[in-house]
Write an enzyme that holds these catalytic residues in place. Sequence first.
Site, short mmCIF file in Angstrom:
data_model
loop_
_atom_site.label_atom_id
_atom_site.label_comp_id
_atom_site.label_asym_id
_atom_site.label_seq_id
_atom_site.Cartn_x
_atom_site.Cartn_y
_atom_site.Cartn_z
N SER A 1 31.34 13.23 21.79
CA SER A 1 32.67 12.02 21.22
C SER A 1 33.02 12.99 19.70
CB SER A 1 32.19 10.72 21.35
OG SER A 1 32.19 10.57 22.89
N GLN B 1 36.06 12.57 27.14
CA GLN B 1 34.91 13.29 27.57
C GLN B 1 34.69 14.15 28.85
OE1 GLN B 1 30.99 13.69 26.03
NE2 GLN B 1 33.04 14.35 24.86
N LEU C 1 34.26 14.55 36.08
CA LEU C 1 33.70 13.43 35.16
C LEU C 1 34.47 12.96 33.99
CD1 LEU C 1 31.03 11.21 35.06
CD2 LEU C 1 31.41 11.82 33.06
N ASP D 1 34.23 8.90 27.48
CA ASP D 1 34.29 8.76 26.10
C ASP D 1 36.27 8.91 25.73
OD1 ASP D 1 31.51 8.52 26.03
OD2 ASP D 1 31.24 8.61 24.26
N GLU E 1 26.61 3.71 19.73
CA GLU E 1 27.23 5.31 20.23
C GLU E 1 28.26 4.92 19.54
OE1 GLU E 1 25.57 7.88 23.58
OE2 GLU E 1 26.36 5.86 24.48
C1 FRU Z 1 28.68 8.20 25.20
C2 FRU Z 1 28.01 9.40 24.48
C3 FRU Z 1 28.26 9.66 23.45
C4 FRU Z 1 27.76 11.15 23.58
C5 FRU Z 1 28.91 10.79 24.49
C6 FRU Z 1 28.40 12.14 25.48
O1 FRU Z 1 29.12 7.56 26.02
O2 FRU Z 1 26.76 8.64 25.50
O3 FRU Z 1 27.44 8.90 22.34
O4 FRU Z 1 28.99 11.61 22.24
O5 FRU Z 1 28.91 10.09 25.01
O6 FRU Z 1 29.37 12.19 26.36
#
Ligand code: FRU
Length: 485
Positions: free
Chosen positions: A106, A62, A43, A46, A224
């Site tokens: 992130s 991510q 998967l 971000d 976020e």
């Molecule tokens: C946003 C989020 C961020 C976090 C990351 C974890 O989609 O929730 O806040 O750092 O994804 O994968």
Amino acid sequence: MREWTREERYRVLQNPEEIRPLYDKIRHSVYRQLYHVQPVTGLSSDPNGFALHHGLWHLCYQWCPWGAVHGLKYWYHVTSPDLIHWTNEGIGLAPDRDYDNKGNHSGSGISVGDELYFYYTGNHRDENWVRTPWTCAAYLDEQGKICKLDEPLFGPRPDHSEHQRDPKVVWNAEKGKYYIFIGAQTLDMRGCVLVYESEKPLTGWRFAGELKVPGYEHFGGMWECPYITRIGGRDLLIFSPQYTKLPGRGESTNHNVYFIGRMDYDTLTFTPEGGYHFLDYGFDFYAAQGAANVADPDKAILMGWIGLPDNHYPTEEEDWEGSMTIPRELRIRDGRLWQTPINGIEVLRERELAADGNLPEAGEITVDVPAGDFELNLYTHADGSGGMRLHYNSLTRTVTIDRRGMEKRFNQHVFEVLDVPMDEPLKSIRVFIDRSSTEFFLNEGEKTFTTHSYPIAAEHHYTVTDGANLRLWAYSRSVTDEFVV
Ligand code: FRU
């Protein structure tokens, strides 16, 4: 939908060969993208660490290697000379320290002289699963590898909840300081941004205060992925508010919004001029981040995640999911944001196709919209039935996009039909289709609409209102899909 145990989701990747079978399985999927950055396995969510450094664009995403699940997150690293052609570089950050034992969450990047620095959240959890988010830094070494500092820069604020993450670093020349903006949540569960400052990029960080955004003290439960920049002398603040529904967004509780206004670093106040705007009106767009070190002061460059945190997508059956948008150029005109596809993307036009009702699997469509009501139906069957329908009501100036007609339906309980209120009459549409995504740019970037789309083999046709001038091109591949881990 597969159920994952915590052990499965948070398994550490010991050896790339462990995921080669997953890669071999997904690489021939008909939904693998041709010109969008996508996960090598598992998967992607971000965009992270997006920056221009010594002529090369760096981007991480991510990444959960094991499948279409939000588990142990890595940063996967890709690079590009032009924001159009992308190369897989392998793992950027791995959760290999105690302070990030449950994921590298992130963050952002910034090029300073000869150095490229990255800032990320080290997601630590103890044996009782209690979370401590650390703000951490890393740098690019001479071999192009991302190396962590030994220690985090700072820990969380005790006067806020455990949700403190996604450091966005900026340099402010007037103040002679670096600032880190952190997405956060107050103890009474309101979304906010925490600000830190330092004269140096890697040392001396201290808490400066909570960002004030007058009028938005109660706007969702967590903000976020904050992003802030200056475009043409105006300040732009973007973040992704969660745990709230917003008008016009169906049942979704995850959004990506922007404000234009003025950022005062003395009082740590961002004063919006007007209200919030949706950054994108589509079904699947989130956690967008702008690139650092864009030389032109009149524009920003931004990418988003095609997907939403709580949603599920058909390729989960194939054990992978997610994609980045194409990069966009952001400009401010008439008090609002204009978003256009990255300049030069036309180099991917492999050949122009006859406008005969057939769609390529990846390509671009441009339409000059005639006056009056209008309809463009993408991914229909050969007889024109089904598909994803874009309808324009000229009386109400509303574009409606309805994906209920497609064979593969998903997230029906969240939304399948959304409206885009247009400021100007609809005159032009530019659509970027790839094997599992569709991005609409309306009126040269007045509004955008991003969605996943999974047409089956029979759904590669379109219909359009008579009198519209429609052109289309097949695109060539521009992302490598090699197994580099
Ligand atoms: C946003 C989020 C961020 C976090 C990351 C974890 O989609 O929730 O806040 O750092 O994804 O994968």
